[in-house]
Design a protein around this motif. Structure first.
Motif, mmCIF file in Angstrom:
data_model
loop_
_atom_site.group_PDB
_atom_site.id
_atom_site.type_symbol
_atom_site.label_atom_id
_atom_site.label_comp_id
_atom_site.label_asym_id
_atom_site.label_seq_id
_atom_site.Cartn_x
_atom_site.Cartn_y
_atom_site.Cartn_z
ATOM 1 N N UNK A 1 -42.588 -28.039 -4.033
ATOM 2 C CA UNK A 1 -41.805 -28.614 -2.938
ATOM 3 C C UNK A 1 -42.421 -28.195 -1.609
ATOM 4 N N UNK A 2 -42.490 -29.128 -0.670
ATOM 5 C CA UNK A 2 -42.858 -28.770 0.702
ATOM 6 C C UNK A 2 -41.634 -29.039 1.583
ATOM 7 N N UNK A 3 -41.112 -28.008 2.200
ATOM 8 C CA UNK A 3 -39.958 -28.159 3.099
ATOM 9 C C UNK A 3 -40.498 -28.375 4.512
ATOM 10 N N UNK A 4 -40.194 -29.524 5.088
ATOM 11 C CA UNK A 4 -40.674 -29.846 6.450
ATOM 12 C C UNK A 4 -39.557 -30.587 7.186
ATOM 13 N N UNK B 1 -47.051 -20.804 1.688
ATOM 14 C CA UNK B 1 -46.073 -20.594 0.614
ATOM 15 C C UNK B 1 -44.923 -19.770 1.165
ATOM 16 N N UNK B 2 -43.694 -20.187 0.859
ATOM 17 C CA UNK B 2 -42.548 -19.411 1.351
ATOM 18 C C UNK B 2 -42.554 -18.058 0.642
ATOM 19 N N UNK B 3 -42.545 -17.011 1.417
ATOM 20 C CA UNK B 3 -42.633 -15.665 0.841
ATOM 21 C C UNK B 3 -41.337 -15.357 0.081
ATOM 22 N N UNK B 4 -41.498 -15.062 -1.189
ATOM 23 C CA UNK B 4 -40.342 -14.685 -2.004
ATOM 24 C C UNK B 4 -39.717 -15.828 -2.767
ATOM 25 N N UNK C 1 -43.421 -24.505 -0.580
ATOM 26 C CA UNK C 1 -44.210 -24.348 0.640
ATOM 27 C C UNK C 1 -43.329 -24.810 1.813
ATOM 28 N N UNK C 2 -43.649 -24.373 3.014
ATOM 29 C CA UNK C 2 -42.906 -24.850 4.194
ATOM 30 C C UNK C 2 -43.877 -25.013 5.351
ATOM 31 N N UNK D 1 -52.854 -27.267 -0.113
ATOM 32 C CA UNK D 1 -52.592 -26.110 -0.970
ATOM 33 C C UNK D 1 -51.615 -26.402 -2.095
ATOM 34 N N UNK D 2 -50.681 -27.303 -1.859
ATOM 35 C CA UNK D 2 -49.678 -27.561 -2.898
ATOM 36 C C UNK D 2 -50.367 -28.177 -4.133
#
Ligand SMILES: Cc1cc2nc3c(=O)[nH]c(=O)nc-3n(C[C@H](O)[C@H](O)[C@H](O)COP(=O)(O)OP(=O)(O)OC[C@H]3O[C@@H](n4cnc5c(N)ncnc54)[C@H](O)[C@@H]3O)c2cc1C
Length: 398
Positions: A99-102, A272-275, A280-281, A313-314
């Motif tokens: 998932x890419x959060x944008x 990448x969202x840490x944790x 990804x965001x 990267x995704x």
């Protein structure tokens, strides 16, 4: 089949989706579905919402995503569940492999009496269109002091650009009265974020354009005919444009990780969202390191490359290919000052390198060309524009 879902179609989301499609193409990979979920079937050029002509601010997603085979769905995202790899939207549930959060940011309208009812903004295309229609409606009614006065609240970048544009907009709508624009801010200076080097240029521009200021004061109430300031002064106006305070989309809370004071998700150098696994965001929802000392700023300047790299990267992540880290070695700000030109600063300390007509030429190139995707439907050109490379600093040429 691997499902990559991108939430949002702004500067980060559009470029993340295109960056992912480009990487799939580059690797000759098959069995990928890339889907953009966005509340609007458009790529909005949000940075231009302060302008009088909104025609160039909205690009149908079909023009950019269809030529490269990216699906897009118009739906409001309502929840993200990282545990089940599921996004819920008004169109139903969607599962993802990555998932890419944008989902961008929103101007925050505090709980001031009358603000939500009578206040305007230029935060979204719809908001800017509402303002445009309101001003046109006022111009058709009897000319009054309130009608030909606009109050802009928030003397940050958006507020300054809006305030500098309004005198000429009002002058064309109210040719028989002297239009008045007042810029209000709690801070003692205009453009606090722009720093001491740019401030005299901004102040001179406001002066040239006849924009008045009320600094070190807040707004306590808004109604149909005026705004009340914390000093007790009442400014008669039918148009209050709220430009103060941005926060990341509240859906970032669903990821369950600590966010920064702007509500942004911490991401690593690969976006990448840490944790949180497999998410990804990019853009205004994310806080990324731009160099060893600075985090990203909510801006299209950072949002677009964050998107391109997140897209690259995704796909690389899904295929166990090496990821690319994003670091941007330069930072600039180019602030539009309406008919008074623009101011161009370089560096994180924002020292002025150009102003007036010279800076305005650069601003027009940015707003009119640099930040647009190719609009000719050419698949190769669209994919090439999504490469994970850094643009050079903006100039009047590009
Ligand atoms: C008037 C104005 C002037 C600006 N000037 C500049 C400038 O000069 N330079 C600069 O660098 N930056 C500027 N900015 C800031 C810049 O516009 C933002 O930083 C940029 O738009 C962020 O990109 P983004 O993709 O993260 O978010 P956005 O561009 O806001 O995109 C968010 C996307 O998410 C979608 N979305 C939101 N919520 C949902 C939901 N619940 N469900 C589905 N979809 C959703 C939206 O429809 C949109 O497609 C300006 C902003 C404004 C308002």
């Amino acid at each position: 089949m691997s499902d990559v879902v991108v939430l949002g179609s702004g500067f980060a989301g559009l470029w993340a989706a295109l960056g992912a499609a480009r990487r799939v193409d580059e690797l000759g990979a098959t069995d990928f579905a890339i889907t953009v979920l966005s509340s609007q079937p458009y790529h909005d050029i949000r940075v231009r919402n302060y302008e009088a002509d909104l025609t160039p601010c909205r690009i149908p997603l079909t023009e950019v995503l269809d030529p490269v085979g990216i699906q897009h769905l118009t739906a409001d995202v309502t929840a993200i569940d990282p545990a089940s790899h599921t996004v819920t939207s008004s169109a139903g549930p969607h599962t993802y492999d990555r998932l890419v959060v944008a989902l961008g940011s929103q101007v925050v309208k505090p709980d001031i009496p009358g603000l939500k009812e009578f206040g305007f903004d230029v935060d979204t295309y719809d908001g800017a269109l509402r303002l445009q229609r309101h001003l046109a409606g006022l111009a058709r009614s009897a000319a009054t002091t309130s009608a030909s006065t606009a109050v802009v609240v928030g003397a940050g970048l958006t507020g300054i650009e809006t305030a500098c544009e309004l005198p000429s907009r009002l002058a064309s709508l109210f040719p028989d009265t002297a239009p008045r624009v007042v810029l209000v801010d709690r801070n003692p200076h205009v453009g606090s974020d722009m720093g001491a080097s740019a401030r005299p240029v901004i102040e001179a521009a406001l002066d040239t354009l006849g924009v008045q200021t009320r600094l070190g004061v807040g707004v306590t109430a808004v109604d149909a005919d005026g705004v009340t300031l914390s000093t007790g002064e009442v400014l008669p106006t039918s148009t209050v444009v709220w430009c103060a305070g941005m926060r990341a989309n509240p859906l970032t809370a669903d990821l369950g990780v600590p966010r920064d004071r702007l509500g942004r998700l911490p991401v690593d150098d690969y976006l990448r969202v840490i944790g949180v696994a497999d998410i990804f965001a990019a853009g205004d929802v994310a806080s990324a390191r731009m160099d060893d000392a600075h985090l990203s700023v909510m801006s299209c300047q950072h949002g677009r490359p964050m998107g391109r790299y997140a897209g690259y990267n995704v796909i690389s992540d899904l295929l166990d290919e090496p990821l690319l880290s994003l670091r941007i070695p330069w930072y600039v700000t180019v602030l539009d000052l309406g008919p008074a030109g623009a101011v161009y600063t370089e560096g994180w300390d924002r020292h002025v390198v150009a102003s007036g007509a010279e800076a305005k030429a650069t601003k027009m190139t940015i707003n009119g060309r640099r930040i647009y995707p190719p609009l000719n439907g050419d698949r190769d050109a669209i994919l090439a524009a999504a490469a994970p490379t850094l643009q050079t600093r903006p100039s009047a040429e590009g």
